[in-house]
Design a protein around this motif. Structure first.
Motif, mmCIF file in Angstrom:
data_model
loop_
_atom_site.group_PDB
_atom_site.id
_atom_site.type_symbol
_atom_site.label_atom_id
_atom_site.label_comp_id
_atom_site.label_asym_id
_atom_site.label_seq_id
_atom_site.Cartn_x
_atom_site.Cartn_y
_atom_site.Cartn_z
ATOM 1 N N VAL A 217 -29.325 -6.011 -39.240
ATOM 2 C CA VAL A 217 -28.962 -5.304 -39.605
ATOM 3 C C VAL A 217 -28.357 -4.185 -39.480
ATOM 4 O O VAL A 217 -28.544 -3.716 -38.171
ATOM 5 N N LEU A 218 -27.230 -3.795 -39.801
ATOM 6 C CA LEU A 218 -25.966 -3.415 -39.287
ATOM 7 C C LEU A 218 -25.617 -2.487 -39.760
ATOM 8 O O LEU A 218 -25.607 -2.366 -40.868
ATOM 9 N N GLU A 219 -26.601 -0.378 -39.289
ATOM 10 C CA GLU A 219 -26.103 0.048 -40.200
ATOM 11 C C GLU A 219 -24.335 1.257 -40.163
ATOM 12 O O GLU A 219 -24.367 1.271 -38.677
ATOM 13 N N HIS B 135 -23.022 4.042 -35.937
ATOM 14 C CA HIS B 135 -23.120 2.562 -36.053
ATOM 15 C C HIS B 135 -25.111 2.645 -35.181
ATOM 16 O O HIS B 135 -25.067 3.298 -34.176
ATOM 17 N N SER B 136 -25.697 1.949 -35.561
ATOM 18 C CA SER B 136 -26.691 1.573 -34.780
ATOM 19 C C SER B 136 -27.136 -0.107 -35.198
ATOM 20 O O SER B 136 -26.707 -0.278 -36.563
ATOM 21 N N ALA B 137 -27.766 -1.043 -34.794
ATOM 22 C CA ALA B 137 -28.244 -1.874 -34.877
ATOM 23 C C ALA B 137 -29.560 -2.610 -34.551
ATOM 24 O O ALA B 137 -29.672 -1.896 -33.786
ATOM 25 N N TYR B 138 -30.509 -3.162 -35.921
ATOM 26 C CA TYR B 138 -31.757 -3.628 -34.811
ATOM 27 C C TYR B 138 -32.040 -4.846 -35.946
ATOM 28 O O TYR B 138 -31.044 -5.335 -36.780
ATOM 29 N N GLN B 139 -32.844 -5.990 -35.331
ATOM 30 C CA GLN B 139 -33.532 -6.875 -35.865
ATOM 31 C C GLN B 139 -34.712 -7.319 -35.610
ATOM 32 O O GLN B 139 -35.907 -6.844 -35.707
ATOM 33 N N ILE C 67 -30.880 -9.618 -26.856
ATOM 34 C CA ILE C 67 -30.037 -8.513 -26.796
ATOM 35 C C ILE C 67 -29.099 -8.355 -25.764
ATOM 36 O O ILE C 67 -29.580 -8.875 -24.332
ATOM 37 N N GLN C 68 -27.542 -8.395 -25.750
ATOM 38 C CA GLN C 68 -26.806 -8.731 -24.923
ATOM 39 C C GLN C 68 -27.190 -7.753 -23.986
ATOM 40 O O GLN C 68 -26.235 -7.625 -22.598
ATOM 41 N N THR C 69 -26.683 -6.710 -24.033
ATOM 42 C CA THR C 69 -26.186 -5.271 -24.155
ATOM 43 C C THR C 69 -27.317 -3.966 -23.870
ATOM 44 O O THR C 69 -27.137 -3.159 -25.472
ATOM 45 N N PRO C 70 -28.185 -3.407 -23.024
ATOM 46 C CA PRO C 70 -28.873 -4.278 -21.871
ATOM 47 C C PRO C 70 -29.281 -5.976 -22.093
ATOM 48 O O PRO C 70 -30.157 -5.991 -23.166
ATOM 49 N N ALA C 71 -29.642 -6.585 -21.237
ATOM 50 C CA ALA C 71 -29.563 -8.220 -20.953
ATOM 51 C C ALA C 71 -30.853 -7.724 -20.934
ATOM 52 O O ALA C 71 -32.041 -7.400 -20.073
ATOM 53 N N ARG C 72 -31.925 -8.421 -22.466
ATOM 54 C CA ARG C 72 -33.232 -8.693 -22.785
ATOM 55 C C ARG C 72 -33.750 -9.811 -23.481
ATOM 56 O O ARG C 72 -32.761 -9.928 -24.517
#
Length: 729
Positions: free
Chosen positions: A269-271, A259-263, A77-82
């Protein structure tokens, strides 16, 4: 796991049972721990997590109860960096859910058990590449050092550079891009990743969403635009393009949305969900989300009303002594945060929030405090020690970047004068043209802003090829009819063949003019012209006008009348295609031209020396392209085509064709940006006065010429964005 033991005793009393349990308590604890460890071992467990420095790199060491058969699924994850790793069928046997590290770029490690797996999260200060190594029951994660100079490549481990979402052999390619409609009109953009460790950056740009997959390639079949407006979701258009070493998805929604995004593994998936209007809200939109309440008060004290809000929300509300006055209001089923805004707005109050503590004061006081705090920060910045950092640029010019950092646009005057310069008043920037480096000296906070600025601007310009086509088509038709009438003697003109006259004398012998020198030539006076109206060449093509001649002579052949008819029909068609093309960078002005440069020596007036005048007759294309985020090209164009028509002592006469416009074109598309159509028709009649008006015989005293000429100029433009260019990270 909880262990319990039930013991039944008949004789002893309560105190004896208690003493017996206390006696066996250590044994119970050891048995429970052993049972728990056995259960964890059977299910797979994470025994320990540690972090240290090795060779200048941060290494996270994860020890499991059993050797892992394969590397765990991971994503970044870019923001926050994880960095997130999932261990299926494993439990957390470390006894801690959070491990504080605070070493280098690694802040902490979180362990969370859920849905039959344990998720390990590395919390970073900034996103960096990493690589993993599995040795038995120990999984090692090596974090690369973040680049200290903008534009430099990340350091390598063992001579190989590892990056999230890529391997040492190259970049991963996306497998598929799809769109589906979910529940409640939700638009779902589904991307099948080639590598589950691919880095993803999701951000909002204006009214659009931009999703970038780092170090990823886009197959040719997926480079397309998806028009999904018919699905009935907020998403209207999805555009997939390759930008350097990353894939960019531009999602264009409409209306109010969130919007929300998960992987999950290799599926991203971008909703995009629509925000429905709530009739119970005074202000529509996603601004308020608190629990609803109803208030109905007459002339209530503002402090008491704020206390009601505090009791309802369990927030701590502090009011200053200057908060005074009463209020009458009636609110029904209104979110509490909206109700609080209404109360504060009606009394010109403001608030600041720290955790679950809300401080309420008049806006003027809060503004004064903010100004005072700003002054304090400004003075602290003036006392903060300066640091110097060197930035090596890859694409931008050091001198231009240094000038931008130092330049400022000021507004206001006196103490209220404000500038938008990135550096502080104590900061400085020096450019080294030879090595293309910028030396920046400033406080730490400003250096961070400079670093972010250079990271964004130090990127290669995207290239655009512009091709113009100038098509000039001409079409003409002309018809002319003329006559010559004359009187002569001593010879008779019978006719003409191929322009050679055939003459005959009275005795019957003849001579053809233009024959061999041995031929006999008759003497006599040529016929005197009475009417001389030959047919002209209407289109001025240079072709000779065909003629036919005949004579009428007296019985004794001493006098005769000559009649010569001339007629011409001509049809012409022509086309000239000029196609200048050039390649230039985004937002760069470019020019290409071809033609003649004439130098004319013109006489000077009033006994002055002759002067030299330069005339350009060129085909020229001036263009400035701008690539838009949607993948289109905005062009500022100036196209000129000049042609010399004539030269005289007064100078040169030019036929000028020019267009100056601004147009937006799709990538690879062709559009006609201009055109000129001319049609010229003329019907000319030249005649002898009076005689030309006589019926019938008047045609012998006339010459007619009809002409129709068409000219058309069309200009087409085609821009093509050149892909496959590297982009600085």
């Amino acid at each position: 796991m909880t262990s319990s033991l039930t013991t039944r005793h008949n004789a002893p009393g309560r105190s004896s049972v208690t003493r017996g349990l206390r006696r066996w308590a250590p044994f119970f604890a050891v048995a429970a721990a052993a049972l728990q460890m056995g259960w964890a071992h059977a299910q797979g467990a994470i025994r320990s997590v540690s972090a240290n420095l090795s060779g200048g790199l941060e290494v996270v060491r994860i020890e499991t109860a059993e050797p892992l058969k394969e590397l765990p699924a991971a994503f970044t994850i870019q923001t926050p960096a994880r960095i997130v790793l999932d261990f299926p069928g494993a439990v957390n046997a470390t006894g801690r859910s959070t491990i504080e590290v605070n070493q280098g770029n690694l802040r902490s490690v979180n362990l969370v058990e859920a849905s039959g797996r344990t998720r390990l999260v590395l919390n970073l200060n900034r996103a960096v590449p990493y690589d993993t190594e599995l040795q038995g029951n120990v999984l090692g994660i090596r974090l690369q050092n973040p680049p200290a100079v903008a534009g430099t490549a990340p350091s390598a481990v063992g001579g190989t550079t590892f990056d999230a979402g890529s391997s040492a052999t190259g970049m991963a390619a996306l497998n598929d891009i799809d769109f589906r409609r979910g529940d409640e009109s939700t638009g779902r953009v589904i991307v099948e990743l080639g590598n589950p460790q691919t880095g993803v950056d999701v951000r909002q740009q204006g009214r659009n969403l931009v999703v970038e997959f780092l170090r990823t390639t886009l197959p040719e079949g997926l480079r397309r635009r998806l028009d999904v407006a018919d699905f009935g979701t907020p998403v209207r258009m999805i555009t997939a393009t390759q930008v350097g070493d990353r894939v960019r998805l531009l999602v264009e929604p409409a209306g109010d949305w969130e919007h929300s995004a998960y992987q999950s593994d290799n599926r991203f998936v971008l909703e995009v969900r629509p925000v429905k209007a709530d009739a119970n809200k005074l202000v529509q939109g996603p601004k308020y989300s608190g629990e609803k309440l109803s208030l109905n008060f007459q002339n209530i004290d503002v402090r008491a009303l704020l206390q009601v809000i505090a009791d309802f929300t369990n927030f701590n509300i502090i009011t200053t002594d200057t908060v005074q006055g009463n209020l009458t209001l009636r609110l029904k089923d209104v979110p509490w945060d909206q109700a609080l805004d209404i109360i504060l707005e009606s009394k010109a109050l403001g608030m600041t929030r720290t955790g679950n503590v809300i401080r309420v004061a008049p806006k003027k006081e809060l503004d004064a405090e903010a100004v005072a705090q700003r002054e304090v920060n400004k003075k602290l910045e003036e006392l903060e020690p300066l640091r110097t950092e060197v930035f090596r640029l890859n694409f931008a010019k050091a001198e231009e970047v240094a000038n931008t950092l130092k330049d400022a646009t000021a507004s206001g005057s006196g103490d209220n004068r404000a500038t938008n310069r990135i550096l502080s008043t104590r900061g400085s920037a020096i450019a080294d043209v030879r090595t293309n480096q910028v030396f920046v000296t400033d406080v730490a906070g400003r250096l961070e802003a400079v670093r972010d600025y250079i990271r964004r601007v130090d990127s290669p310009k995207r290239q655009v090829m512009i091709q113009a086509r100038i098509v000039e088509a001409t079409e003409g038709f002309g018809k002319s009819l003329g006559v010559r009438l004359g009187v002569g003697g001593q010879r008779l003109v019978l006719g003409s063949v191929d322009g050679s006259r055939i003459n005959a004398n009275v005795g019957g012998s003849y001579n053809q003019i233009g024959a061999s020198p041995s031929s006999q030539t008759l003497s006599g006076n040529p016929p005197a012209a009475m009417v001389n109206l030959p047919a002209p060449n209407a289109l001025a093509t240079g072709a000779a006008v065909p003629t036919f001649a005949a004579s009428i002579f007296s019985p004794n052949a001493t006098r005769f009348l000559t009649l010569e008819l001339s007629a011409l029909e001509s049809d012409s068609r022509g086309r000239i295609i000029s196609s200048p093309r050039l390649v230039t960078g985004d937002l760069s002005k470019s020019k290409i031209k071809q033609g003649d440069q004439l130098k004319l020596i013109l006489p000077g007036g009033n006994n002055a020396a002759p002067r030299v005048e330069t005339v350009d007759a060129n085909l020229q294309l001036d263009v400035e392209p701008q690539i838009t985020p949607s993948g289109k090209v905005l062009l500022k164009l100036n196209i000129t085509k000049n042609r010399v028509q004539s030269l005289s002592a007064a100078g040169a006469s030019l036929a000028v064709k020019e267009i100056n416009t601004e147009v937006m074109v799709d990538n690879g598309g062709t559009v006609m940006i201009g055109g000129i159509f001319e049609q010229e028709e003329s019907n000319d009649v030249d005649k002898v006065p009076v005689l030309g008006d006589l019926p019938g015989i008047g045609n012998l005293f006339k010459v007619r010429a009809n002409k129709v000429e068409k000219k058309e100029t069309l200009i087409f433009i085609t821009p093509v964005i050149l892909e496959g260019q590297d982009t600085a990270q």
